[in-house]
Scaffold this active site. Sequence first.
Site, mmCIF file in Angstrom:
data_model
loop_
_atom_site.group_PDB
_atom_site.id
_atom_site.type_symbol
_atom_site.label_atom_id
_atom_site.label_comp_id
_atom_site.label_asym_id
_atom_site.label_seq_id
_atom_site.Cartn_x
_atom_site.Cartn_y
_atom_site.Cartn_z
ATOM 1 N N CYS A 142 0.887 -1.266 -0.166
ATOM 2 C CA CYS A 142 -0.152 0.209 -0.057
ATOM 3 C C CYS A 142 0.648 1.237 0.054
ATOM 4 C CB CYS A 142 -0.782 -0.059 1.186
ATOM 5 S SG CYS A 142 -0.253 0.301 2.751
ATOM 6 N N CYS A 165 0.628 3.821 2.081
ATOM 7 C CA CYS A 165 1.378 4.299 3.380
ATOM 8 C C CYS A 165 2.451 3.648 3.831
ATOM 9 C CB CYS A 165 0.175 4.369 4.283
ATOM 10 S SG CYS A 165 -0.675 2.805 4.976
#
Length: 136
Positions: free
Chosen positions: A46, A48
């Site tokens: 992902c 993040c």
Amino acid sequence: MYPEYLVAPMRQELVNAGFQDLRTPEEVDLAIKSEGTVLVMVNSVCGCAAANARPAAKISTSFLKHPDKFVTVFAGMEKEAVDKARAHMLPFPPSSPSIALFKDGNLVHMIERHQIEGRPAQMIADNLNQAFDQYC
């Protein structure tokens, strides 16, 4: 499961920073249950993880006080290894990315995804630095 060619650079980013890539439940148990302190980074594909968690984890390797070991597992890849790491992180729910600090096999500090998303890498690293000062 993701194709290995996709996650290889994400794995390598942490390995290059000094993390040991764990791929079996046995490796996870051996690392976490060892004497001393161990930082476990649950890596992820992902955004993040790329923008916040991996950079913070890499910064944390440069602190004066730091864990005896830095290890990583990859969510969405070696399911059994990740499940074993997450079992050690209970009562926290599964979260990726996440970063956990263990001392003598006991979970002493946890940073979950919701504490990573939207926060600068340096802020997360500062959080780890405080935990290292306390436990390492």
